[in-house]
Scaffold this motif. Sequence first.
Motif, PDB file in Angstrom:
ATOM      1  N   SER A 211      44.932  52.358  37.462  1.00 52.66           N
ATOM      2  CA  SER A 211      44.846  50.931  37.150  1.00 52.66           C
ATOM      3  C   SER A 211      46.236  50.319  36.971  1.00 52.66           C
ATOM      4  O   SER A 211      46.470  49.163  37.340  1.00 52.66           O
ATOM      5  N   ALA A 212      47.148  51.078  36.393  1.00 49.73           N
ATOM      6  CA  ALA A 212      48.515  50.586  36.200  1.00 49.73           C
ATOM      7  C   ALA A 212      49.160  50.251  37.543  1.00 49.73           C
ATOM      8  O   ALA A 212      49.818  49.209  37.703  1.00 49.73           O
ATOM      9  N   ILE A 213      48.944  51.124  38.529  1.00 52.36           N
ATOM     10  CA  ILE A 213      49.476  50.868  39.867  1.00 52.36           C
ATOM     11  C   ILE A 213      48.771  49.674  40.496  1.00 52.36           C
ATOM     12  O   ILE A 213      49.408  48.805  41.112  1.00 52.36           O
ATOM     13  N   GLY A 214      47.446  49.592  40.324  1.00 49.61           N
ATOM     14  CA  GLY A 214      46.665  48.507  40.920  1.00 49.61           C
ATOM     15  C   GLY A 214      47.066  47.132  40.411  1.00 49.61           C
ATOM     16  O   GLY A 214      47.206  46.181  41.183  1.00 49.61           O
ATOM     17  N   ILE A 215      47.271  47.004  39.097  1.00 54.22           N
ATOM     18  CA  ILE A 215      47.678  45.719  38.525  1.00 54.22           C
ATOM     19  C   ILE A 215      49.065  45.324  39.038  1.00 54.22           C
ATOM     20  O   ILE A 215      49.325  44.158  39.351  1.00 54.22           O
ATOM     21  N   ALA A 216      49.958  46.309  39.137  1.00 58.29           N
ATOM     22  CA  ALA A 216      51.300  46.040  39.675  1.00 58.29           C
ATOM     23  C   ALA A 216      51.208  45.567  41.123  1.00 58.29           C
ATOM     24  O   ALA A 216      51.962  44.682  41.559  1.00 58.29           O
ATOM     25  N   TYR A 217      50.266  46.135  41.893  1.00 55.76           N
ATOM     26  CA  TYR A 217      50.064  45.707  43.278  1.00 55.76           C
ATOM     27  C   TYR A 217      49.623  44.244  43.354  1.00 55.76           C
ATOM     28  O   TYR A 217      49.988  43.523  44.286  1.00 55.76           O
ATOM     29  N   VAL A 218      48.822  43.812  42.380  1.00 58.18           N
ATOM     30  CA  VAL A 218      48.399  42.407  42.353  1.00 58.18           C
ATOM     31  C   VAL A 218      49.614  41.500  42.213  1.00 58.18           C
ATOM     32  O   VAL A 218      49.743  40.484  42.914  1.00 58.18           O
ATOM     33  N   LEU A 219      50.527  41.859  41.322  1.00 54.08           N
ATOM     34  CA  LEU A 219      51.745  41.076  41.131  1.00 54.08           C
ATOM     35  C   LEU A 219      52.597  41.067  42.399  1.00 54.08           C
ATOM     36  O   LEU A 219      53.180  40.041  42.777  1.00 54.08           O
TER      37      LEU A 219
ATOM     38  N   ILE B 162      55.059  50.919  35.352  1.00 48.70           N
ATOM     39  CA  ILE B 162      55.510  51.849  34.313  1.00 48.70           C
ATOM     40  C   ILE B 162      55.120  51.322  32.930  1.00 48.70           C
ATOM     41  O   ILE B 162      54.607  52.050  32.084  1.00 48.70           O
ATOM     42  N   VAL B 163      55.351  50.029  32.713  1.00 52.03           N
ATOM     43  CA  VAL B 163      55.057  49.405  31.420  1.00 52.03           C
ATOM     44  C   VAL B 163      53.553  49.411  31.146  1.00 52.03           C
ATOM     45  O   VAL B 163      53.115  49.516  30.003  1.00 52.03           O
ATOM     46  N   LEU B 164      52.756  49.318  32.221  1.00 50.59           N
ATOM     47  CA  LEU B 164      51.303  49.206  32.078  1.00 50.59           C
ATOM     48  C   LEU B 164      50.622  50.518  31.703  1.00 50.59           C
ATOM     49  O   LEU B 164      49.436  50.533  31.357  1.00 50.59           O
ATOM     50  N   LEU B 165      51.347  51.634  31.773  1.00 50.20           N
ATOM     51  CA  LEU B 165      50.741  52.932  31.465  1.00 50.20           C
ATOM     52  C   LEU B 165      50.254  53.030  30.027  1.00 50.20           C
ATOM     53  O   LEU B 165      49.178  53.578  29.763  1.00 50.20           O
ATOM     54  N   LEU B 166      51.016  52.491  29.094  1.00 50.75           N
ATOM     55  CA  LEU B 166      50.682  52.632  27.679  1.00 50.75           C
ATOM     56  C   LEU B 166      49.390  51.910  27.281  1.00 50.75           C
ATOM     57  O   LEU B 166      48.493  52.524  26.694  1.00 50.75           O
ATOM     58  N   PRO B 167      49.238  50.604  27.623  1.00 54.35           N
ATOM     59  CA  PRO B 167      47.999  49.924  27.203  1.00 54.35           C
ATOM     60  C   PRO B 167      46.741  50.435  27.896  1.00 54.35           C
ATOM     61  O   PRO B 167      45.630  50.176  27.438  1.00 54.35           O
ATOM     62  N   LEU B 168      46.901  51.163  29.008  1.00 55.24           N
ATOM     63  CA  LEU B 168      45.738  51.666  29.743  1.00 55.24           C
ATOM     64  C   LEU B 168      45.465  53.142  29.458  1.00 55.24           C
ATOM     65  O   LEU B 168      44.659  53.777  30.141  1.00 55.24           O
ATOM     66  N   LEU B 169      46.125  53.665  28.440  1.00 54.01           N
ATOM     67  CA  LEU B 169      46.009  55.084  28.106  1.00 54.01           C
ATOM     68  C   LEU B 169      44.562  55.496  27.815  1.00 54.01           C
ATOM     69  O   LEU B 169      44.146  56.610  28.140  1.00 54.01           O
ATOM     70  N   PHE B 170      43.771  54.587  27.245  1.00 49.37           N
ATOM     71  CA  PHE B 170      42.395  54.910  26.859  1.00 49.37           C
ATOM     72  C   PHE B 170      41.495  55.208  28.060  1.00 49.37           C
ATOM     73  O   PHE B 170      40.422  55.801  27.900  1.00 49.37           O
ATOM     74  N   LEU B 171      41.932  54.825  29.276  1.00 51.47           N
ATOM     75  CA  LEU B 171      41.121  55.053  30.471  1.00 51.47           C
ATOM     76  C   LEU B 171      41.361  56.428  31.105  1.00 51.47           C
ATOM     77  O   LEU B 171      40.706  56.788  32.080  1.00 51.47           O
ATOM     78  N   GLY B 172      42.308  57.188  30.574  1.00 43.17           N
ATOM     79  CA  GLY B 172      42.585  58.504  31.144  1.00 43.17           C
ATOM     80  C   GLY B 172      43.161  58.406  32.547  1.00 43.17           C
ATOM     81  O   GLY B 172      44.029  57.577  32.817  1.00 43.17           O
ATOM     82  N   ALA B 173      42.659  59.236  33.454  1.00 47.67           N
ATOM     83  CA  ALA B 173      43.177  59.266  34.831  1.00 47.67           C
ATOM     84  C   ALA B 173      43.044  57.910  35.519  1.00 47.67           C
ATOM     85  O   ALA B 173      43.932  57.485  36.275  1.00 47.67           O
ATOM     86  N   ILE B 174      41.940  57.199  35.250  1.00 46.77           N
ATOM     87  CA  ILE B 174      41.742  55.875  35.836  1.00 46.77           C
ATOM     88  C   ILE B 174      42.789  54.888  35.320  1.00 46.77           C
ATOM     89  O   ILE B 174      43.171  53.945  36.010  1.00 46.77           O
ATOM     90  N   GLY B 175      43.282  55.112  34.099  1.00 47.45           N
ATOM     91  CA  GLY B 175      44.324  54.252  33.545  1.00 47.45           C
ATOM     92  C   GLY B 175      45.603  54.325  34.361  1.00 47.45           C
ATOM     93  O   GLY B 175      46.288  53.311  34.564  1.00 47.45           O
TER      94      GLY B 175
END
Length: 414
Positions: A186-194, A170-183
């Motif tokens: 990506s937010a889900i993917g980074i969380a999966y890494v954690l 949820i927190v990662l959505l804002l910094p990845l806004l510039f990527l559009g749909a891929i953002g």
Amino acid sequence: MELADVKLAGFVRKSLNIQLYKNSFFIITTRFLTVVTGFVFWLVAARLYSLEDVGLATALFSTSTLILQFSTFGLESSIMRFFGSHDKNKVINTSLIVTTISAFVFGLIYIMIVGVVSPGLGFIQEPLYGMIFLFFVVISSVVMVTGSAFVGLRKAEYALSQNIVLMSRIVLLLPLLFLGAIGILSAIGIAYVLVCILVFYQMSKFVRFAWNVDYGFLRKYKTFFSGNYISNMLYNATYSITPLIVLNILGEAATAKYYIAFTIGCFFFQIPYSVGTSLLVEGSHGESLRKNAYRALGIIYAILIPANIFIYFFGSSVLALFGAQYVESTDLLRIIAFSSLFFALYALMIPIQNVRMKVRSVLTLNVVLFVLFAGLSCIFLIYFGIVGVGYAMLATYLIMALIVLGIIKMEGWL
């Protein structure tokens, strides 16, 4: 303390000592948290991103889920079925290696042919977007396998901690806004890494990881694996393919509206699915199927009935949190919720048949499910718009419930 309170406390303690209830509690809590965080995630995404970006992201997410089903070869169900009777190290290592490699290969193939099968998602053929999508598919396969492993170990409480970490998306959505749909993806993917970092730490207490495939295990149960592979693929494709159908027939905006309603409605399906998963694990450890099946039905309807009443009266208010345009999906949400009452019978029959190694029966049920839902969705979408998916779901699970009741009667369960 009054006598009634003493009796209630005693009943609660006794219930928690029943493994089905204990495991079901953690699985339901985990899936509830998944739905709630998913709800908040898509709520924030709907506020930050355009309607079209949300629609494309849901299509990408559903596509990755579909690719994962091609990659599992039935191993995610096999983990829960055989953890109680086989070498856990061999089962988990074999499952992880096979699914991860397969996810990479199938993901790469999809990127190569996306322009033909789904032109609206053709932008993932660009190198950066393609790598992000491929990474997402692979890391998702690891999370899926390890999640099944904890359930198979009867340690569903560990899966709960994973979902708490997953809230970081949820927190990662804002910094990845510039990527559009891929953002969003990506937010889900980074969380999966954690989540994976936490998973490997937790699981190292129970199993030893090694780059080793047990081919003997794969050969011995190839019939079970292959049957569940096709069966699970059909079941998951039933839902994964729907956003693509909506996207192709009604466009990005309608896809977003459908997916938000479906995300909320998923809670109702997670209850029977979670209890059914617990039933599979307990049956695989030798517990009574008949007794636990009746207990499972009691748990399911005790939650689903009041939840349906709530969503009938307040469903539009819940959807309004995402934005005024999503309120149009209120009828769809109500129908999805109501369908869960019939889904419950199907959700319990599948694990029962898997414990009994009746793979052909499971496969037949899921073939019927896929054909009914996919076919009716295509027809009803044209005539009724996005609410047509709800009508298709209700009709499908009503028919499936009647089929399950027929099986129950033939096998003398009642």
